[in-house]
Write an enzyme that holds these catalytic residues in place. Structure first.
Site, PDB file in Angstrom:
ATOM      1  N   HIS A   1       0.814  -1.213   0.000  1.00 45.31           N
ATOM      2  CA  HIS A   1       0.000   0.000   0.000  1.00 45.31           C
ATOM      3  C   HIS A   1       0.851   1.268   0.000  1.00 45.31           C
ATOM      4  CE1 HIS A   1      -3.666  -2.341   1.643  1.00 45.31           C
ATOM      5  NE2 HIS A   1      -3.754  -2.168   0.358  1.00 45.31           N
TER       6      HIS A   1
ATOM      7  N   ARG B   1      -9.782   2.091  -5.284  1.00 46.80           N
ATOM      8  CA  ARG B   1      -9.582   1.019  -4.305  1.00 46.80           C
ATOM      9  C   ARG B   1     -10.462   1.287  -3.083  1.00 46.80           C
ATOM     10  NH1 ARG B   1      -4.307   2.644  -5.969  1.00 46.80           N
ATOM     11  NH2 ARG B   1      -3.240   1.079  -7.241  1.00 46.80           N
TER      12      ARG B   1
ATOM     13  N   ARG C   1     -13.611  -0.620  -7.375  1.00 49.17           N
ATOM     14  CA  ARG C   1     -13.419  -2.032  -7.040  1.00 49.17           C
ATOM     15  C   ARG C   1     -14.126  -2.322  -5.720  1.00 49.17           C
ATOM     16  NH1 ARG C   1      -7.423  -4.182  -6.521  1.00 49.17           N
ATOM     17  NH2 ARG C   1      -7.404  -2.874  -4.673  1.00 49.17           N
TER      18      ARG C   1
ATOM     19  N   ASP D   1      -1.689  -9.368  -8.553  1.00 48.24           N
ATOM     20  CA  ASP D   1      -2.106 -10.675  -8.054  1.00 48.24           C
ATOM     21  C   ASP D   1      -1.993 -11.758  -9.122  1.00 48.24           C
ATOM     22  OD1 ASP D   1      -2.735 -10.605  -5.282  1.00 48.24           O
ATOM     23  OD2 ASP D   1      -4.442  -9.324  -5.722  1.00 48.24           O
TER      24      ASP D   1
ATOM     25  N   CYS E   1      -5.049  -2.603 -14.666  1.00 52.49           N
ATOM     26  CA  CYS E   1      -4.993  -1.627 -13.574  1.00 52.49           C
ATOM     27  C   CYS E   1      -3.915  -1.959 -12.556  1.00 52.49           C
ATOM     28  CB  CYS E   1      -6.351  -1.538 -12.872  1.00 52.49           C
ATOM     29  SG  CYS E   1      -6.886  -3.084 -12.122  1.00 52.49           S
TER      30      CYS E   1
END
Length: 876
Positions: free
Chosen positions: A471, A577, A613, A739, A785
């Site tokens: 983050h 986010r 999201r 991911d 993204c």
């Protein structure tokens, strides 16, 4: 006869597996004897204790060792590996050999065996003592390092030995040890001594044994209950210590303490927290330079400053000492509970080094000497918060002045505990840290909230741990702040009055000379000119040299950041986010708060699309108010729609807030709604259909007829492979490269030691992306993204592969647009087969950089316009 504790150490690094879960009835049902198993993570089996090799299997897959107490232990590498006839095994010992704990016994080919054997899980069982009561000291699912104490049991002690002891084991016991840890007795092993004392319910003490071997029965030294007292001993590797204990289980406690003190720490297995590679792992840092992984590119020059979280303001005095003592006890208990939760969460993720740090913090918190010091300040009239500050400040200053770099580093741990307890008594918010203007800030790790507090002042950031997808890394890129991560513990001992942070090349120069500083200033001036030129045309659409158009959107974390995205020239928000609304707070945001946040983003973007999201929690993102089930690998647990099905109330609130925020908004030119919903962690089309049905149900309840456009994130390999099916249900797809790379390569994105290898440009990951684009087949738009969208090399290749949109941090919008305008996507696409045929990501990067440099050179106008140079920043 009496008994004493005996121990077995892990013979190799791996995951602890209960014997009952071994896929072989002979082991699982205990027919061969009690024990435990390890799923290997390295390729060499080592002796788990001192003993003798009494049998080696002809096929080399199993050995039997006899310990010094007559117990015979079978170590069996894999299941059904006898069928391999010895292929893939290399014995390093022979029957009759005497071995010491840690000696190598057998090497084996993990890759080859994993393809041919039923399983690699390695049972360790005692075959001649079926009634032996073994205690596994490590939780199933935990990763243990070679040499870590794994099993404990009680072995009988001969009566003669008992009679020879000066002090009865029923009352007290003693032992001697030599400190083996490379860094001496520091906070983590000290906290484990405390755990040993608590487990055996004894008083355990340590003292310097300068006269080792002489008759001594006194119980002296420092109590292990006090970390400050233990660290005051200043014990280093090679020092002899006397270990003494009082209590019914005194001997067992002493044995465990001696084993701990004489076992070297295996730091290589702890790279998940503090060790990290350089940007180019094969290259060693030059003298005066520290390497790291570029999380956000850029150049900065300034003083190197170690980060210390600001302390909250508390009352100075109080008039009721007893009430203040009770309040301090309650505050300490609250912080201890928080630390315990963090410790368990880190352990369940397999991040044992992080869990060890939390355990050490809990030991500090329970230090009776620190508590007594604080209570004495309360008795003198100080408030609980002020008393805690004074007690810990004395210890902090002592550690900083110790002359021992390791102990000085622990002062920061104590400062963090000082802040956490004081926060419970805060009368005002923490005072902003001063002296950071233009500084290169250094920390082990930082929370997002801590970063936000200082980001406007500092010139750059360097972290010992972390990864490029954390983050804080994301926030640094959002602000365009140069940042390196995964730099290792050497960073925490560095200093410099004027250092150079070159995040483009992944290095921190601690003592640049005047010539280097002048070159940096010149480069910064060129970068400013280039940024101004790029920004001047940032609001123009992107048309690449081959005539194809592409959108460049922005990634944001809040409605407030949407205005910055618009000002940067973004064509929309490709990723909002929403989890940032839920993090760093004690309760979930309510309907009104969420609705206002989403609507603010839509209004700020002035008609451009905004993709939100849905809540993405799990793995490295945990909520204090949402109890997730413990699992050995949270990255593979309840995520996305799987989590929402277990917690429908929180999910419904978010859907309602989004539906209300999008009520009445017109559609965009592409026919999709202005506010769009994106579902993370989709594994198959059934999960997306479940979300659409839930969305329709909530819309009907609110009287909303037009549903917002619904898209799916492609982060799981199955989603990429089944993109054709997903494209039939989704209004759009968005590839989350962070991911997708993690799951495709089986490399945890939070493990710093893997950060440089977890690269989206691995040919296997690129093939998954190509299959996703092929499956979508133009039936719905496909965006990217993830971090790769803003990577100059990866972003260019993704554009050439045919994605419709790249969504990047706002600070990167202008430069990404400028780079794409210079790109001949069609020509680069023609090179894709050659790139996919390369061996690994490093080879792809090298070849791709050469291709883009040649293309840029060919496109450079004769006048030599400086803005046409291709940015080949190291992967961020």
């Amino acid at each position: 006869m009496s008994s004493t504790s005996r121990f077995l150490c892990a013979p190799l690094r791996g995951v602890v597996v209960p014997l009952g879960e071994v896929p072989d009835p002979a082991f699982a049902e205990g027919a061969l004897g009690p024990g435990v198993a390890i799923d290997p993570l390295d390729e060499t089996l080592h002796a788990p204790f001192d003993g003798e090799v009494i049998q080696c299997a002809r096929t080399a897959h199993a050995l039997t060792l006899r310990d010094d107490h007559g117990h015979e232990w079978l170590l069996h590498i894999g299941i059904d590996t006898v069928d391999l006839g010895g292929e893939g095994f290399e014995l390093l010992v022979a029957t009759g050999d005497r071995v010491s704990v840690g000696d190598p016994l057998c090497r084996f080919d993990v890759d080859g065996l994993s393809r041919r054997a039923k399983a690699l899980v390695t049972p360790i069982v005692v075959t001649n003592a079926s009634d032996l009561a073994l205690e596994t000291l490590v939780k199933p699912g935990t990763i243990v390092d070679k040499g870590e104490v794994l099993l404990q049991w009680q072995a009988p002690v001969p009566a003669a030995e008992i009679a020879g002891r000066e002090v009865s084991t029923q009352a007290s016991a003693r032992g001697e040890a030599t400190i083996a840890a490379a860094h001496g007795l520091h906070a983590r092993p000290a906290s484990r001594l405390r755990s040993i004392a608590q487990k055996h319910d004894v008083e355990l003490r340590l003292g310097r044994d300068d006269e080792a071997g002489k008759d001594r029965s006194d119980v002296d030294g420092a109590s292990v209950a006090s970390l400050s007292a233990l660290l005051n001993l200043g014990l280093i590797r090679g020092d002899r210590v006397l270990v003494t204990a009082r209590g019914a289980a005194a001997q067992a406690a002493v044995d465990a303490a001696v084993m701990l003190l004489e076992t070297p720490e295996h730091d290589a297995g702890r790279a998940d927290v503090c060790a990290g590679p350089s940007v180019a792992p094969a290259a060693e840092a030059t003298p005066g330079t520290l390497n790291g992984l570029s999380a956000s590119p850029g150049l900065a020059v300034g003083p190197l400053v170690r980060y210390r979280a600001a302390l909250p303001r508390v009352a100075d005095t109080a008039d009721d000492p007893e009430r203040e003592r009770r309040a301090l006890a309650a505050a300490v208990a609250e912080v201890d509970a928080d630390l315990e939760r963090s410790m368990r969460a880190a352990g369940s993720r397999g991040q044992q080094a992080e869990a060890d740090i939390f355990e050490a913090h809990r030991a500090w918190l329970d230090d009776p000497d620190l508590r007594a010091s604080a209570e004495s300040k309360i008795a003198e009239g100080a408030s609980a918060g002020r008393a805690w500050y004074l007690a810990l400040e004395t210890e902090i200053q002592r550690l900083r002045g110790s002359g021992n770099a390791l102990l000085a580093g622990r002062a920061d741990d104590l400062h963090d505990l000082q802040r956490q307890v004081m926060q419970r008594f805060a009368t005002h918010d923490a005072v902003a840290t001063t002296g950071l203007e233009g500084a290169i800030l250094v920390a082990r790790e930082m929370a997002p909230s801590q970063f936000v507090e200082v980001a406007g002042q500092i010139g750059g950031l360097c972290l010992a741990g972390g990864g490029s997808t954390s983050h804080v890394s994301i926030l640094a890129r959002t602000r365009g702040l140069p940042c390196l991560v995964a730099m290792g513990d050497a960073l925490l001992e560095a200093s410099g009055e004027r250092v150079c942070l070159d995040a483009d090349r992944g290095r921190l120069e601690l003592a640049p000379d005047e010539r280097r500083l002048a070159a940096v200033e010149a480069e910064q001036a060129r970068q400013r000119q280039r940024s101004e030129a790029d920004l001047a045309v940032a609001f123009e659409p992107v048309t690449m040299r081959d005539g194809r158009h592409l959108h460049v959107a922005a990634n944001i974390a809040s409605g407030a950041e949407a205005q910055g995205a618009l000002d940067a020239g973004a064509d929309g928000v490709g990723l909002m986010r929403s989890e940032f609304l839920f993090l760093a707070r004690q309760t979930a945001p309510d309907l009104a708060e969420q609705q206002a946040e989403y609507r603010a983003a839509v209004e700020a973007m002035a008609g451009r699309p905004v993709v939100v999201r849905l809540l993405d929690i799990g793995a490295d993102k945990q909520l204090p108010y949402l109890a997730l089930p413990a699992t050995p690998n949270p990255a593979l647990g309840e995520r996305g729609a799987r989590l929402w099905q277990a917690h429908p109330e929180m999910f419904d609130t978010q859907l309602d807030a989004l539906l209300e925020a999008g009520r009445g908004l017109p559609v965009c030119e592409d026919g999709l709604t202005r506010l769009r919903l994106m579902v993370p962690m989709i594994a198959d089309v059934g999960e997306l259909r479940w979300v659409r049905r839930r969305l329709a149900t909530r819309a009907a309840a609110l009287g909303i007829e037009r549903l917002p456009s619904l898209g799916a994130m492609v982060e799981v390999p199955t989603a990429a492979l089944c993109a054709g099916t997903l494209a039939g249900e989704a209004d759009f797809l968005s590839i989350g490269t962070n991911d997708l790379t993690q799951y495709a390569l089986a490399m945890d994105r939070e493990v710093a030691s893997l950060a440089a290898r977890s690269d989206v440009l691995h040919p296997g990951v690129l093939r998954l992306i190509a299959l996703c684009l092929e499956g979508a087949g133009g039936r719905c738009p496909v965006a990217v993204c993830g971090t790769a969208a803003g990577d100059p090399l990866a972003g260019a290749l993704l554009a050439a592969m045919g994605v419709d949109e790249l969504s990047v941090e706002p600070a990167r919008v202008a430069v990404v647009k400028a780079t794409l305008r210079r790109l001949d996507a069609e020509a680069l696409a023609a090179q894709l087969p050659a790139l996919l045929a390369l061996d690994d990501a490093a080879a792809v990067r090298e070849a791709l950089a050469t291709m883009l440099a040649s293309s840029a050179e060919a496109a450079t106008p004769a006048s030599g316009d400086a803005t046409t140079s291709t940015d080949t920043t190291t992967r961020s």
